[in-house]
Structures are given as C-alpha cells and as structure tokens.
Design an enzyme around this catalytic site. Structure first.
Site, PDB file in Angstrom:
ATOM      1  N   ASP A  73       9.943  83.221 104.041  1.00 30.25           N
ATOM      2  CA  ASP A  73      10.975  82.828 103.617  1.00 30.25           C
ATOM      3  C   ASP A  73      11.028  81.269 103.049  1.00 30.25           C
ATOM      4  OD1 ASP A  73      14.209  83.400 103.495  1.00 30.25           O
ATOM      5  OD2 ASP A  73      14.391  81.806 104.779  1.00 30.25           O
ATOM      6  N   PHE A 159       7.973  80.350  89.403  1.00 29.13           N
ATOM      7  CA  PHE A 159       9.485  81.047  89.469  1.00 29.13           C
ATOM      8  C   PHE A 159      10.398  80.386  90.248  1.00 29.13           C
ATOM      9  CE2 PHE A 159       7.313  82.370  93.285  1.00 29.13           C
ATOM     10  CZ  PHE A 159       8.075  82.492  94.172  1.00 29.13           C
ATOM     11  N   TYR A 161      12.784  77.699  91.525  1.00 32.95           N
ATOM     12  CA  TYR A 161      12.912  76.457  91.381  1.00 32.95           C
ATOM     13  C   TYR A 161      11.853  75.525  90.716  1.00 32.95           C
ATOM     14  CZ  TYR A 161      17.482  77.416  94.007  1.00 32.95           C
ATOM     15  OH  TYR A 161      18.603  77.707  94.505  1.00 32.95           O
ATOM     16  N   ARG A 188       3.696  77.519  99.847  1.00 29.66           N
ATOM     17  CA  ARG A 188       3.226  78.832 100.282  1.00 29.66           C
ATOM     18  C   ARG A 188       1.847  78.551 100.710  1.00 29.66           C
ATOM     19  NH1 ARG A 188       5.895  80.808  96.750  1.00 29.66           N
ATOM     20  NH2 ARG A 188       7.813  81.163  98.069  1.00 29.66           N
TER      21      ARG A 188
END
Length: 199
Positions: A73, A159, A161, A188
């Site tokens: 998330d 991808f 923002y 990430r």
C-alpha cells in the site's frame, strides 16, 4: 520469524504498475500469482494508514488463496495539503486508476492554496509492505522517499504520481528516470530491502 525462504507467493494488488515493479524487485526464481490472473477482486481498504491497508490486502488475498501473500500500500503525501492524498492516492485516480485525473486534482488542490511555485512544495512517497503467511504470521516494513512536486508532469516512465515527484537531490521526476535508477532509491525499494531476507 520463519527461516524457510519463500519460493512462491501472491502479489496482493490489482494495480499492474505495482505488479511490474514488485516483480522486478523479487528474485527471478520466485513464482508469482496476481489477483487479476486468479480473478479475485481487491478488498475495501478501510485502514487509517498505509501499514493497515497493506495488512488488509495481504491477509485477504492469503486467506482467499491459502498462499503466502506480499501486499503493497503506497501513496503520495503533500505537506501543504495536510498530507493528502495520502492513503487516498489511488482513490483520487478513480475506479479506472486514471492518474492523469489524479495529478490534475493535485494541481487543482494546490492552486486552491495559492502556492508559490518559486518555493519547494514538499512531499513524500510512502510504501508499506506486508508479507502474510497462511498460518497467520506476518511481517511488515515501510519505506519513505522525500521530494518536491514538479511544476508540471514530466516523463512517461513509472506510473501513478511519478511524473510530478522530484526526489531530493535530483532535478528530474521519477517519470523521467529509468527504472534501473528509480528502483535503487524509491520508497518501494527502501521497504523491500527490509524484507528481502525472506526470499
């Protein structure tokens, strides 16, 4: 925690951009399945934080498939907007995940604040990851990368923002960066580094 290495798992997201990026972070030997391939819709994200929503998805997809699940998330927090869109980052893009619409909304909200574009519009990307095992054990990690909002979208890589996020120390957006570069500094990757020992 378990010492046995994970060799297959479900990626707990229906966002294909996230699927691509997570697969590139995982060792190639790991077999991955997606909810899209398994025809499983995503659960409602009712948590009040990235970690809570990551847990909701990981637990849901693990219980549905009886497999280990890795769920992500993540989103963008902008200081001057009171940390919005935050956990609603994907929802700003609508049901079809139209991030052009979401980016337009960011600029619309910033214009309401009469921001001075000569000053830095501080923000951060946050990623929460949860590994959830069928025996109900789980492990979570979080990664944060700070930056500023670009005056306009730039670049077609990445991808979400990415076209409006300029990480601190750089002059280009994530959307302008090659994945090989972005994947070594983004939220990430920072979150994944903390869990890679399980793979």
């Amino acid at each position: 925690m378990r010492k046995k290495k994970i060799n297959k798992l479900v990626l707990g997201t229906n966002n294909q951009g996230k699927v691509r990026e997570i697969r590139k972070l995982l060792p190639k030997k790991i077999v991955t399945y997606t909810p899209k391939r398994l025809k499983i819709k995503s659960p409602k994200e009712t948590g009040s934080s990235f970690l809570k929503n990551s847990m909701i998805k990981a637990k849901y997809f693990s219980e549905k498939t009886k497999e280990i699940c890795l769920a992500d998330d993540s989103g963008l927090e902008i200081d001057i907007l009171g940390n919005r869109p935050g956990i609603y980052s994907a929802r700003w893009a609508g049901n079809n995940l139209n991030f052009k619409k979401a980016i337009n909304k960011v600029f619309k909200e910033l214009n309401k604040k009469n921001v001075d574009w000569n000053k830095k519009i501080k923000c951060r990307f946050i990623c929460a990851l949860t590994i959830y095992w069928p025996n109900k054990k789980y492990y979570q990690s979080q990664g944060i990368v700070k930056g500023i909002i670009s005056t306009k979208p730039k670049g077609k890589n990445g991808f979400g923002y990415d076209p409006i996020f300029i990480p601190n120390g750089y002059k280009i957006t994530f959307g302008q960066m090659l994945f090989s570069k972005k994947s070594k500094i983004d939220h990430r990757y920072i979150a994944f580094k903390k869990i890679k020992r399980f793979f």
